[in-house]
Design a protein around this motif. Sequence first.
Motif, PDB file in Angstrom:
ATOM      1  N   GLY A  67       0.685  -1.286   0.085  1.00  0.00           N
ATOM      2  CA  GLY A  67      -0.077  -0.192   0.189  1.00  0.00           C
ATOM      3  C   GLY A  67       0.802   1.349   0.014  1.00  0.00           C
ATOM      4  N   MET A  68       1.957   1.267   0.368  1.00  0.00           N
ATOM      5  CA  MET A  68       3.042   2.530   0.615  1.00  0.00           C
ATOM      6  C   MET A  68       3.890   2.659  -0.714  1.00  0.00           C
ATOM      7  SD  MET A  68       4.488   2.060   4.254  1.00  0.00           S
ATOM      8  CE  MET A  68       5.746   3.347   3.947  1.00  0.00           C
ATOM      9  N   CYS A  69       3.864   1.458  -1.620  1.00  0.00           N
ATOM     10  CA  CYS A  69       4.752   1.492  -2.950  1.00  0.00           C
ATOM     11  C   CYS A  69       4.073   1.968  -3.767  1.00  0.00           C
ATOM     12  CB  CYS A  69       5.349   0.379  -2.794  1.00  0.00           C
ATOM     13  SG  CYS A  69       6.400  -0.246  -1.326  1.00  0.00           S
ATOM     14  N   GLY A  70       2.989   2.702  -4.119  1.00  0.00           N
ATOM     15  CA  GLY A  70       2.289   3.272  -5.138  1.00  0.00           C
ATOM     16  C   GLY A  70       3.349   4.040  -5.957  1.00  0.00           C
ATOM     17  N   GLY A  71       4.303   4.638  -5.346  1.00  0.00           N
ATOM     18  CA  GLY A  71       5.215   5.440  -6.203  1.00  0.00           C
ATOM     19  C   GLY A  71       6.813   5.056  -5.705  1.00  0.00           C
ATOM     20  N   PRO A  72       7.652   5.548  -5.971  1.00  0.00           N
ATOM     21  CA  PRO A  72       9.082   5.232  -5.315  1.00  0.00           C
ATOM     22  C   PRO A  72       9.351   5.529  -3.955  1.00  0.00           C
ATOM     23  CG  PRO A  72       9.280   6.130  -7.703  1.00  0.00           C
ATOM     24  CD  PRO A  72       7.981   6.474  -7.076  1.00  0.00           C
ATOM     25  N   VAL A  73       9.487   4.626  -3.233  1.00  0.00           N
ATOM     26  CA  VAL A  73       9.807   4.922  -1.783  1.00  0.00           C
ATOM     27  C   VAL A  73      11.024   4.125  -1.365  1.00  0.00           C
ATOM     28  CG1 VAL A  73       8.173   3.174  -1.039  1.00  0.00           C
ATOM     29  CG2 VAL A  73       8.621   5.029   0.526  1.00  0.00           C
ATOM     30  N   SER A  74      11.852   4.679  -0.277  1.00  0.00           N
ATOM     31  CA  SER A  74      13.005   4.266  -0.050  1.00  0.00           C
ATOM     32  C   SER A  74      12.704   3.125   1.162  1.00  0.00           C
ATOM     33  CB  SER A  74      13.977   4.842   0.624  1.00  0.00           C
ATOM     34  OG  SER A  74      13.391   5.703   1.874  1.00  0.00           O
ATOM     35  N   VAL A  75      13.635   2.066   1.281  1.00  0.00           N
ATOM     36  CA  VAL A  75      13.526   1.193   2.347  1.00  0.00           C
ATOM     37  C   VAL A  75      13.516   1.705   3.596  1.00  0.00           C
ATOM     38  CG1 VAL A  75      14.960  -0.823   3.308  1.00  0.00           C
ATOM     39  CG2 VAL A  75      14.750  -0.753   0.912  1.00  0.00           C
ATOM     40  N   ALA A  76      14.320   2.824   3.878  1.00  0.00           N
ATOM     41  CA  ALA A  76      14.296   3.403   5.221  1.00  0.00           C
ATOM     42  C   ALA A  76      12.853   3.981   5.685  1.00  0.00           C
ATOM     43  CB  ALA A  76      15.500   4.754   5.019  1.00  0.00           C
ATOM     44  N   GLU A  77      12.281   4.476   4.547  1.00  0.00           N
ATOM     45  CA  GLU A  77      10.768   5.197   4.866  1.00  0.00           C
ATOM     46  C   GLU A  77       9.894   4.194   5.085  1.00  0.00           C
ATOM     47  OE1 GLU A  77       9.727   8.698   2.186  1.00  0.00           O
ATOM     48  OE2 GLU A  77      11.452   7.782   0.826  1.00  0.00           O
ATOM     49  N   ALA A  79      10.554   1.237   6.654  1.00  0.00           N
ATOM     50  CA  ALA A  79      10.638   0.784   7.710  1.00  0.00           C
ATOM     51  C   ALA A  79      10.260   1.498   8.865  1.00  0.00           C
ATOM     52  CB  ALA A  79      12.251   0.630   8.022  1.00  0.00           C
ATOM     53  N   ALA A  80      10.532   2.859   8.578  1.00  0.00           N
ATOM     54  CA  ALA A  80      10.032   3.920   9.528  1.00  0.00           C
ATOM     55  C   ALA A  80       8.446   3.753   9.815  1.00  0.00           C
ATOM     56  CB  ALA A  80      10.546   5.221   9.193  1.00  0.00           C
ATOM     57  N   HIS A  81       7.640   3.799   8.664  1.00  0.00           N
ATOM     58  CA  HIS A  81       6.342   3.839   8.502  1.00  0.00           C
ATOM     59  C   HIS A  81       5.622   2.618   9.307  1.00  0.00           C
ATOM     60  CE1 HIS A  81       5.634   7.794   6.812  1.00  0.00           C
ATOM     61  NE2 HIS A  81       6.287   7.314   5.887  1.00  0.00           N
ATOM     62  N   ILE A  82       6.259   1.481   8.945  1.00  0.00           N
ATOM     63  CA  ILE A  82       5.472   0.196   9.462  1.00  0.00           C
ATOM     64  C   ILE A  82       6.173  -0.061  10.800  1.00  0.00           C
ATOM     65  CG2 ILE A  82       5.163  -0.831   7.196  1.00  0.00           C
ATOM     66  CD1 ILE A  82       7.189  -2.630   7.403  1.00  0.00           C
ATOM     67  N   ARG A  83       6.989   0.765  11.340  1.00  0.00           N
ATOM     68  CA  ARG A  83       7.654   0.475  12.738  1.00  0.00           C
ATOM     69  C   ARG A  83       8.171  -0.843  12.920  1.00  0.00           C
ATOM     70  NH1 ARG A  83       3.406   3.849  16.643  1.00  0.00           N
ATOM     71  NH2 ARG A  83       3.841   5.889  15.284  1.00  0.00           N
ATOM     72  N   LEU A  84       8.984  -1.493  11.975  1.00  0.00           N
ATOM     73  CA  LEU A  84       9.551  -2.569  12.039  1.00  0.00           C
ATOM     74  C   LEU A  84      11.232  -2.312  11.836  1.00  0.00           C
ATOM     75  CD1 LEU A  84       7.551  -5.378  10.110  1.00  0.00           C
ATOM     76  CD2 LEU A  84       7.961  -5.066  12.520  1.00  0.00           C
ATOM     77  N   PRO A  85      12.314  -3.080  12.296  1.00  0.00           N
ATOM     78  CA  PRO A  85      13.536  -3.079  12.070  1.00  0.00           C
ATOM     79  C   PRO A  85      13.934  -3.270  10.427  1.00  0.00           C
ATOM     80  CG  PRO A  85      13.376  -4.589  13.868  1.00  0.00           C
ATOM     81  CD  PRO A  85      11.986  -4.236  13.334  1.00  0.00           C
TER      82      PRO A  85
END
Length: 134
Positions: A67-77, A79-85
């Motif tokens: 759901g977050m990957c409709g456009g380009p998004v970084s791995v760091a972003e 991880a921060a949004h889903i609150r996982l390592p």
Amino acid sequence: MVVHRRRRQGRQEAAWYDDAAGRLVRPYTISNGRTRPTANFDLLTMVMATGRRPASCQGPDYAQVLGMCGGPVSVAEIAAHIRLPAVVTKVLLADLVDCGALSARAPQAVAAGPAARTDRALLEAVLNGLRKRL
């Protein structure tokens, strides 16, 4: 301590929550105990959904990432949004890349050339401004 299950769209969510502590499911259970992704991801790697719905990568965590990957998004972003390592996020992303639901692109290096040269005067002005503030 209050432990409850959240309801999401008429069904119970798989993760247990504590009001103060947050998610009570250990991150390694989300990645099925795996700690190494099958693909090489940097925190700056950009991922994007391909539009294909995976048959094998299903569950709330995979759906949230897609759901977050409709456009380009970084791995760091992600991880921060889903609150996982980051390592758990990378395992989830690798699964989605392997089944064709995501595409990944490594960060591109800045090309060396006249525009990439460092302006020493600008850097010295910034340094002087920082020294004045401190």
